[in-house]
Design an enzyme around this catalytic site. Structure first.
Site, PDB file in Angstrom:
ATOM      1  N   GLY A 103      38.251  -1.787  -4.739  1.00 63.19           N
ATOM      2  CA  GLY A 103      38.251  -0.686  -5.695  1.00 63.19           C
ATOM      3  C   GLY A 103      39.408  -0.712  -6.676  1.00 63.19           C
ATOM      4  O   GLY A 103      39.778   0.316  -7.237  1.00 63.19           O
ATOM      5  N   HIS A 155      31.439  -8.132 -14.923  1.00 67.43           N
ATOM      6  CA  HIS A 155      31.243  -9.403 -14.226  1.00 67.43           C
ATOM      7  C   HIS A 155      32.437 -10.305 -14.540  1.00 67.43           C
ATOM      8  O   HIS A 155      32.813 -10.418 -15.713  1.00 67.43           O
ATOM      9  CB  HIS A 155      29.926 -10.049 -14.686  1.00 67.43           C
ATOM     10  N   GLU A 202      40.037  -7.407 -16.474  1.00 64.50           N
ATOM     11  CA  GLU A 202      39.188  -6.319 -15.965  1.00 64.50           C
ATOM     12  C   GLU A 202      39.940  -5.002 -16.035  1.00 64.50           C
ATOM     13  O   GLU A 202      39.464  -3.988 -16.558  1.00 64.50           O
ATOM     14  CB  GLU A 202      38.785  -6.584 -14.512  1.00 64.50           C
ATOM     15  N   ASN A 242      28.223  -2.537 -15.849  1.00 62.16           N
ATOM     16  CA  ASN A 242      28.764  -3.404 -14.808  1.00 62.16           C
ATOM     17  C   ASN A 242      29.812  -4.309 -15.425  1.00 62.16           C
ATOM     18  O   ASN A 242      29.785  -4.584 -16.621  1.00 62.16           O
ATOM     19  CB  ASN A 242      27.632  -4.262 -14.212  1.00 62.16           C
TER      20      ASN A 242
END
Ligand code: GRF
Length: 186
Positions: free
Chosen positions: A11, A103, A173, A101
């Site tokens: 997470g 990736h 990210e 999402n």
């Protein structure tokens, strides 16, 4: 605006999103959903006083339980942050262009079922690609297939390993996912 974060692992992306949104009173993290009872993301939910839901395989893929839950919670955006299951079609159809999402590679390469985490970085290194990066995309009925929202790249050097590449990708990210989540809801 309300978001639900779906995650299966540590997470770290969820945490970055939660922290980033503390600066935006118009967006709440209304739920954290996981398919793994021992996932680190559930500890983050507890620490942040965010309601969490552990998916029961049976009812996730059968019936409208999760569509109902997301509607009841008035979710505006579903954020997959390391969620390793495919989202059932009824949920995709109930939230068109409202599920995103991230990736850890430059789709359409290195995507699809089973391509996550280390497997992705190993494949990219093995292919001797000069760069990798992240793809943030809308979710549809196929794995890693929806329209791209953002791609950010990082260079791969000859001494890179799957581990060092993972760190470079994770930095992208953490830098970009919270920004995109906020941008989509503003
Ligand atoms: C990240 O590699 C992300 O790209 C992928 O799953 C992983 C999630 O990591 N979708 P974390 O649980 O957010 O640390």
């Amino acid at each position: 605006k309300n978001i639900a974060i779906f995650a299966s692992g540590a997470g770290s992306n969820a945490k970055k999103i939660i922290d980033h949104l503390k600066g935006n009173p118009t967006i709440q993290v209304a739920a954290i959903v996981s398919n793994k009872p021992d996932a680190g993301v559930l500890k983050i939910a507890a620490d942040e006083n965010i309601p969490s839901y552990i998916i029961d395989k049976e009812n996730f893929f059968r019936g409208d339980n999760y569509v109902k839950l997301m509607k009841d919670l008035r979710i505006d955006l579903i954020v997959l942050a390391g969620f390793l299951w495919k989202v059932p079609d009824n949920l995709v159809q109930a939230f068109p262009d409202k599920i995103i999402n991230i990736h850890p590679a430059l789709l359409p390469k290195y995507g699809g079922k089973g391509m996550y985490g280390h497997f992705v970085h190993e494949a990219v290194i093995a292919a001797k690609d000069p760069e990798s990066g992240i793809t943030i995309h809308f979710v549809n009925e196929k794995y890693d297939d929806g329209a791209t929202i953002l791609q950010e790249k990082c260079a791969i050097t000859p001494d890179d390993t799957p581990d060092t590449l993972a760190k470079k990708v994770q930095a992208l990210e953490h830098q970009w996912f919270p920004v995109i989540v906020e941008r989509l809801l503003t």
